[in-house]
Write a protein that holds these residues in place. Structure first.
Motif, mmCIF file in Angstrom:
data_model
loop_
_atom_site.group_PDB
_atom_site.id
_atom_site.type_symbol
_atom_site.label_atom_id
_atom_site.label_comp_id
_atom_site.label_asym_id
_atom_site.label_seq_id
_atom_site.Cartn_x
_atom_site.Cartn_y
_atom_site.Cartn_z
ATOM 1 N N GLN A 22 0.830 -1.204 0.000
ATOM 2 C CA GLN A 22 0.000 0.000 0.000
ATOM 3 C C GLN A 22 0.866 1.256 0.000
ATOM 4 O O GLN A 22 0.618 2.199 -0.747
ATOM 5 C CB GLN A 22 -0.932 -0.003 1.215
ATOM 6 C CG GLN A 22 -2.091 -0.975 1.092
ATOM 7 C CD GLN A 22 -3.128 -0.780 2.176
ATOM 8 O OE1 GLN A 22 -3.448 0.336 2.555
ATOM 9 N NE2 GLN A 22 -3.662 -1.878 2.680
ATOM 10 N N LEU A 23 1.893 1.272 0.845
ATOM 11 C CA LEU A 23 2.775 2.431 0.887
ATOM 12 C C LEU A 23 3.526 2.594 -0.438
ATOM 13 O O LEU A 23 3.747 3.714 -0.899
ATOM 14 C CB LEU A 23 3.775 2.294 2.041
ATOM 15 C CG LEU A 23 3.182 2.405 3.451
ATOM 16 C CD1 LEU A 23 4.253 2.106 4.491
ATOM 17 C CD2 LEU A 23 2.579 3.782 3.682
ATOM 18 N N LEU A 27 3.091 6.023 -2.243
ATOM 19 C CA LEU A 27 4.304 6.845 -2.138
ATOM 20 C C LEU A 27 5.388 6.307 -3.078
ATOM 21 O O LEU A 27 6.439 5.815 -2.635
ATOM 22 C CB LEU A 27 4.810 6.845 -0.685
ATOM 23 C CG LEU A 27 3.837 7.387 0.367
ATOM 24 C CD1 LEU A 27 4.384 7.133 1.759
ATOM 25 C CD2 LEU A 27 3.571 8.869 0.139
ATOM 26 N N PRO A 28 5.158 6.349 -4.381
ATOM 27 C CA PRO A 28 6.118 5.764 -5.328
ATOM 28 C C PRO A 28 7.451 6.502 -5.387
ATOM 29 O O PRO A 28 8.416 5.985 -5.952
ATOM 30 C CB PRO A 28 5.381 5.855 -6.667
ATOM 31 C CG PRO A 28 4.452 7.011 -6.499
ATOM 32 C CD PRO A 28 4.004 6.953 -5.076
ATOM 33 N N GLY A 29 7.510 7.708 -4.820
ATOM 34 C CA GLY A 29 8.760 8.462 -4.859
ATOM 35 C C GLY A 29 9.778 8.018 -3.833
ATOM 36 O O GLY A 29 10.927 8.467 -3.869
ATOM 37 N N LEU A 30 9.395 7.138 -2.902
ATOM 38 C CA LEU A 30 10.343 6.656 -1.905
ATOM 39 C C LEU A 30 11.302 5.651 -2.515
ATOM 40 O O LEU A 30 10.914 4.839 -3.364
ATOM 41 C CB LEU A 30 9.596 6.003 -0.734
ATOM 42 C CG LEU A 30 8.752 6.907 0.165
ATOM 43 C CD1 LEU A 30 8.099 6.072 1.252
ATOM 44 C CD2 LEU A 30 9.605 8.015 0.774
ATOM 45 N N ALA A 102 -3.236 6.064 5.941
ATOM 46 C CA ALA A 102 -3.633 7.425 5.545
ATOM 47 C C ALA A 102 -2.890 8.460 6.384
ATOM 48 O O ALA A 102 -2.433 9.491 5.864
ATOM 49 C CB ALA A 102 -5.142 7.589 5.705
ATOM 50 N N GLU A 103 -2.752 8.197 7.676
ATOM 51 C CA GLU A 103 -2.041 9.127 8.568
ATOM 52 C C GLU A 103 -0.571 9.242 8.176
ATOM 53 O O GLU A 103 -0.006 10.340 8.138
ATOM 54 C CB GLU A 103 -2.180 8.628 9.999
ATOM 55 C CG GLU A 103 -1.452 9.468 11.033
ATOM 56 C CD GLU A 103 -1.552 8.861 12.425
ATOM 57 O OE1 GLU A 103 -0.570 8.959 13.191
ATOM 58 O OE2 GLU A 103 -2.616 8.276 12.755
ATOM 59 N N VAL A 104 0.059 8.107 7.896
ATOM 60 C CA VAL A 104 1.478 8.099 7.533
ATOM 61 C C VAL A 104 1.694 8.833 6.213
ATOM 62 O O VAL A 104 2.643 9.618 6.069
ATOM 63 C CB VAL A 104 2.004 6.649 7.439
ATOM 64 C CG1 VAL A 104 3.386 6.615 6.794
ATOM 65 C CG2 VAL A 104 2.050 6.019 8.821
ATOM 66 N N VAL A 232 -3.662 -10.495 -3.120
ATOM 67 C CA VAL A 232 -2.570 -9.580 -2.777
ATOM 68 C C VAL A 232 -2.812 -8.258 -3.488
ATOM 69 O O VAL A 232 -2.671 -8.154 -4.704
ATOM 70 C CB VAL A 232 -1.200 -10.170 -3.203
ATOM 71 C CG1 VAL A 232 -0.077 -9.238 -2.753
ATOM 72 C CG2 VAL A 232 -1.000 -11.554 -2.630
ATOM 73 N N SER A 233 -3.196 -7.240 -2.719
ATOM 74 C CA SER A 233 -3.435 -5.910 -3.291
ATOM 75 C C SER A 233 -2.097 -5.220 -3.531
ATOM 76 O O SER A 233 -1.283 -5.088 -2.613
ATOM 77 C CB SER A 233 -4.290 -5.077 -2.335
ATOM 78 O OG SER A 233 -4.482 -3.781 -2.834
#
Length: 286
Positions: A22-23, A27-30, A102-104, A232-233
């Motif tokens: 999910q992250l 957040l693909p820029g990480l 969502a918070e992260v 697996v999402s």
């Protein structure tokens, strides 16, 4: 080859890769290193929040029992207790996970807007598709065949074990979820064993987050089979490394299920050889 993580139960593995995938999608820029570190820290916080959410509303005695089970390491007893006292456990976990992710994401993007843009790793990203799954197995020389928008993958058995066949399809409204459905070739049971096989599947599903065990009956042979299924999402965009993790761990959990099913078969027919079936006529393909 599958990622065999023997230090964590299937529930922990399922939650961990849900967090990471999910992250990765949001957040693909990480970088891969930052993503792994963030997922690890989020996973630790997730377990704390899940414990708090599940303990809400329990009596002092129930809290004491709950803490003992959490510290004891017996997944079977822990899950039995949860089914009785917190039947909403899985819905609670899903809600806590969604809120925490969502918070992260809000916290990360507030200090690093590029994390959501994917500028640094855009060349590594691939649109989620059956082709990226096929590339995973091609790279490992694992026998498979393509049938339109799905894959049929065959894993050779070791020693006296038979083959394992896994079907992989893309699902979800946006085609961003891998569905892995598999079975052990030749592992089936006579009709009179159906009640015992169903009891095994029910117990497995209570104890194990992924994969889910489903009992099916072949209409031609009238024999029972245990089918494993896992979703697996992965999100709409994914890197090859993330595909490797998602599929490797998914297949590993299926292997764990079928190892237990083989033991069930041995216990029921200690002197009998496992019947051979034509994998091309499996109940999955029908």
């Amino acid at each position: 080859m599958p990622d065999n993580d023997t230090n964590a139960n299937s529930g922990d593995r399922g939650i961990r890769w849900d967090v990471e995938t999910q992250l990765a999608a949001i957040l693909p820029g990480l970088s891969d290193e930052d993503l792994t570190d963030l997922a690890s820290r989020v996973g630790e916080e997730l377990h704390l929040r899940i414990g708090t959410a599940l303990s809400a509303g329990l009596t002092n005695q129930q809290l004491e029992d709950f803490e003992k089970l959490m510290d004891g390491g017996d997944d079977h007893l822990r899950n039995e207790w949860m089914e009785t006292h917190r039947p909403d456990c899985r819905a609670t976990v899903a809600t806590v996970l969604a809120d925490l992710v969502a918070e992260v994401v809000r916290t990360v993007t507030a200090t690093n807007p590029d994390a959501a843009q994917g500028n640094r790793v855009v060349a590594q990203l691939r649109r989620a598709s059956i082709e990226v799954a096929e590339a995973h197995f091609n790279a490992r020389g694992i026998k498979h065949t393509r049938h339109d928008d799905r894959l049929r993958v065959v894993f050779a058995g070791e020693d006296d074990e038979t083959e394992t066949v896994v079907w992989i399809v893309m699902a979800g409204r946006r085609k961003d979820t891998f569905i892995l459905t598999g079975f052990g070739v030749g592992i089936d049971f006579p009709q009179e064993e159906r009640e015992r096989v169903c009891a095994f599947a029910a117990d497995w599903n209570q104890r194990t987050w992924n994969p889910k065990a489903v009992v099916m009956v072949d209409e031609d042979t009238e024999r029972c089979k245990v089918i494993g299924e896992i979703a697996v999402s992965i999100g709409p965009w994914i890197t090859r490394a993330q595909v490797d993790v998602a599929l490797g761990r998914g297949v590993a959990t299926l292997f764990g299920l079928f190892a237990d099913v083989r033991q069930l078969l041995i216990a029921s027919e200690p002197d009998a050889q496992m019947a051979s079936i034509d994998v091309g006529e499996s109940v999955i393909e029908a």
